[in-house]
Design an enzyme around this catalytic site. Structure first.
Site: not given
Length: 682
Positions: A505, A592, A624
């Site tokens: 991320s 995601d 994600h």
């Protein structure tokens, strides 16, 4: 209840053989190993399913529940407290497994949440223990559910938010557990969230304003009237937690007029604010409430390790007992209705985490279960908390883990230099904490030092530290990492040319920034679901994040102005793709919703167009991050071989770690030794 505070809005090189060979020679000539390293820990031990996880004691104190494998998939199990012979599986999921669960207040139901292949359209399910009946309480397509509350005085119902009417806003419903029928309590017309009182009435609402300030409203009849303004500088460190016992006031975390978030009480009629607990160095992080009178009785602060502090004198012996028996991290996760039993998660860095039960009547702390007994059969590395100074004199609370061969005295002072991996957390509004991490132990066991840095923008260290990251993506947030790297070199942990960077991320963004903005600082990078283009990142945020869009704009850059667009382009790694001259591995989940696949596709395509080597791993059934253990095993097998090639660490052959995984290596498989040809999908 225990309220665990989370303010994170998760968005959380040229693979030249000459460069890699040069790096390997440097490693071999400067990294002298003084002892034989421990045996390789099988990746399946680190990244496979734990034996049991997420233990809970039922609110009536009679039962226990946990997640555990059923035919290799994490399912829910229930039995009599302390009697594992009585447990049985109450779910039979065969897909990605069940990620989280909790009890109804009357102990008659288990709730769990689940999405489809990482799309984050979470549905809320109930399992009636008497009959085994499972009900989808939010059975609407393309809908994300939010659990908002329940009460032991109102059994048989819960309050949930659902965004099936408008994907941007969650309407509030009362849901009957027996029938699954829902009744609308509040239609959401642009509010970021709501707070229920103890009778499960919608009483308060929050709205993000155009300038990213937060405005709080009280519900009077059918109208909402403003009663509290929280400026943008405080909105990430100020929040309302719950109502007091008579529903006339609220407990909140509040950083207004101070730096760190204090636990406070506000009387709603007068606006009077009373500070109940505070700390000058860190925000209050977790709060324990009495389940009967709804008053806070204890809280924790977490600078390097969490520490619990009693507020109520009647709980001092309990908190002292916990603190005296726990040497690592500790979270109080659940309480029985009579408050006699607490479910406690205990976490040292170099052993398996343990779920324990604290009995307040006997003042004893006993094991519920060890999460992964196999971890206690192998040699694990210790994590050390360190405070590193940034170039502008900020304290960067960080964690250093050394491989055992470089930590012979078990004191965190390196005996020999080793290659290092800088492991960057996501968010960026989150933080690294002390405790066991399978990724950290994997890296240390393979011969790498691991440095985790709470760079500016990380949460928990006061609003000034968090706000210092605004408009600093790829700048001061990144130079904090460089400063930490230089600290590690100066301490003799590693050499300047043997440091890799890795993260997911925001940590993936930091990896791409490291290889583009500072291409000579890192030997290679591993990017997991990281954004490469900040403009497209902001233009594709999920609809249910609409209320927080302006917060992202303030923190990153405004795509609606020429100046903001220029800033977003300047801070996007994609802009500097030509600068990449070190090996890069990119991994992405196809579903995601936060950092869309296009973020990885863009930079991979740009590198392919320029003949810059890159390895791209795609998981079509993930979002994600990667949840299925088969996919985790496959990914870390690739990452291990990749790091070994440029960092000269130890490597376990990939073997059968791709079995039952959806892994697709869509480009650059030839740059990772040992990749099976069956996984290549170029």
């Amino acid at each position: 209840m225990n309220t665990r505070i989370s303010l994170s809005f998760a968005l959380v090189g040229s693979l030249l053989l000459g460069a890699c060979s040069s790096g390997n020679n440097e490693v071999e000539s400067t990294m002298a190993k003084k002892i034989t390293p421990p045996a390789l820990i099988d990746r399946a031990v680190l990244f496979g399913n734990p034996s049991r996880f997420q233990g809970r004691v039922s609110p009536d104190g009679n039962k226990m529940s946990f997640r555990a494998p059923l035919d290799g998939v994490m399912n829910l199990w229930v039995g009599d407290k302390g009697n594992f012979d009585s447990v049985k599986a109450i779910t039979k999921d065969t897909g990605r497994g069940i990620p989280s669960h909790f009890w109804s207040k009357d102990s008659n139901y288990i709730f769990y949440i689940q999405d489809q292949n990482g799309d984050e359209n979470w549905h809320l399910y109930s399992v009636e223990l008497a009959t085994g009946k499972t009900t989808d309480l939010t059975p609407h397509a393309n809908t994300q559910a939010q659990f908002l509350g329940q009460s032991k005085d109102m059994p048989g119902i819960i309050i949930a938010g659902m965004n099936d009417r408008d994907p941007r806003w969650h309407d509030i419903y009362k849901v009957d557990l027996a029938s699954g029928e829902r009744t609308l309590l509040q239609q959401n017309e642009g509010y970021a969230g709501f707070v229920l009182d103890n009778e499960l009435n919608v009483r308060l609402a929050a709205k993000t304003l155009a300038n990213a300030d937060m405005e709080w409203f009280k519900k009077d009849g059918e109208q909402f009237t403003s009663f509290l303004s929280v400026p943008y500088s405080d909105m990430r460190t100020t929040q309302i937690l719950k109502f007091d016992n008579d529903n006339s006031g609220v407990y909140m975390l509040d950083s207004r007029g101070r730096n760190t978030a204090a636990l406070s009480h506000m009387d709603l009629a007068s606006g009077k604010l009373t500070v109940l607990a505070s700390d000058d160095k860190v925000d209050i992080s977790s709060i324990l409430f009495d389940p009967d009178n709804h008053t806070p009785v204890a809280y924790s602060v977490d600078f390097i390790k969490p520490e619990w502090v009693a507020i109520d004198d009647g709980y001092k012996d309990d908190i002292n007992t916990l603190n005296s028996q726990l040497s690592g991290g500790a979270q109080i996760l659940a309480q029985s209705n009579d408050n006699n039993y607490w479910t406690v998660y205990t976490d040292n860095s170099n052993s398996s985490p343990i779920y324990k039960v604290y009995d307040r009547t006997t003042k004893t702390l006993t094991d519920m279960f060890v999460t992964n007994p196999k971890l206690n059969e192998v040699s694990l590395a210790k994590m050390y908390g360190v405070v590193i100074k940034s170039r502008d004199d900020k304290d960067l609370v960080s964690y250093l883990t050394l491989p055992l061969e470089s930590d012979m005295n078990q004191d965190g002072k390196p005996e020999a230099k080793v290659p290092m991996v800088m492991l960057v957390h996501g968010g960026p509004w989150g933080r690294d904490i002390y405790g066991y991490s399978p990724v950290v132990q994997w890296l240390a066991n393979r011969g790498y030092a691991v440095l985790q840095v709470n760079f500016r923008s990380s949460t928990g260290f006061g609003k000034e530290f968090t706000n210092a990251g605004d408009k600093q993506w790829g700048k001061a947030m990144h130079t904090d990492l460089i400063d930490a790297k230089n600290w590690a070199v100066k301490q003799g942990v590693t050499d300047a040319n043997t440091v890799a960077i890795m993260g997911g991320s925001y940590g993936g963004y930091a990896t791409l920034a490291g290889l583009t903005f500072t291409p000579d600082e890192f030997s290679c990078g591993v990017d997991i679901v990281g954004p490469s283009n900040l403009q497209t990142l902001l233009s594709s945020i999920p609809p249910y994040w609409t209320s927080f869009r302006q917060v992202f704009v303030n923190a990153i850059g405004d795509p609606d102005t020429d100046e903001g667009l220029a800033l977003l382009k300047e801070r996007s790694p994609l802009t500097y793709v030509d600068e990449i001259n070190k090996p890069l591995l990119i991994a992405q989940g196809a579903n995601d919703p936060r950092v869309k696949q296009a973020e990885s596709d863009q930079i991979v395509d740009a590198m392919k167009a320029r003949d810059i080597p890159v390895t791209y791993v795609l998981f079509p059934d993930e979002g994600h991050g990667f949840q299925k253990p088969e996919n985790n095993l496959a990914f870390y097998a690739v990452a291990e071989a990749f790091l070994a090639k440029c960092q000269n660490g130890r490597v376990q052959p990939i073997g059968d770690d791709f079995d039952n995984s959806s892994i697709q290596i869509t480009h650059g498989a030839e740059f990772v030794p040992g990749v099976p040809s069956t996984s290549v999908n170029e």
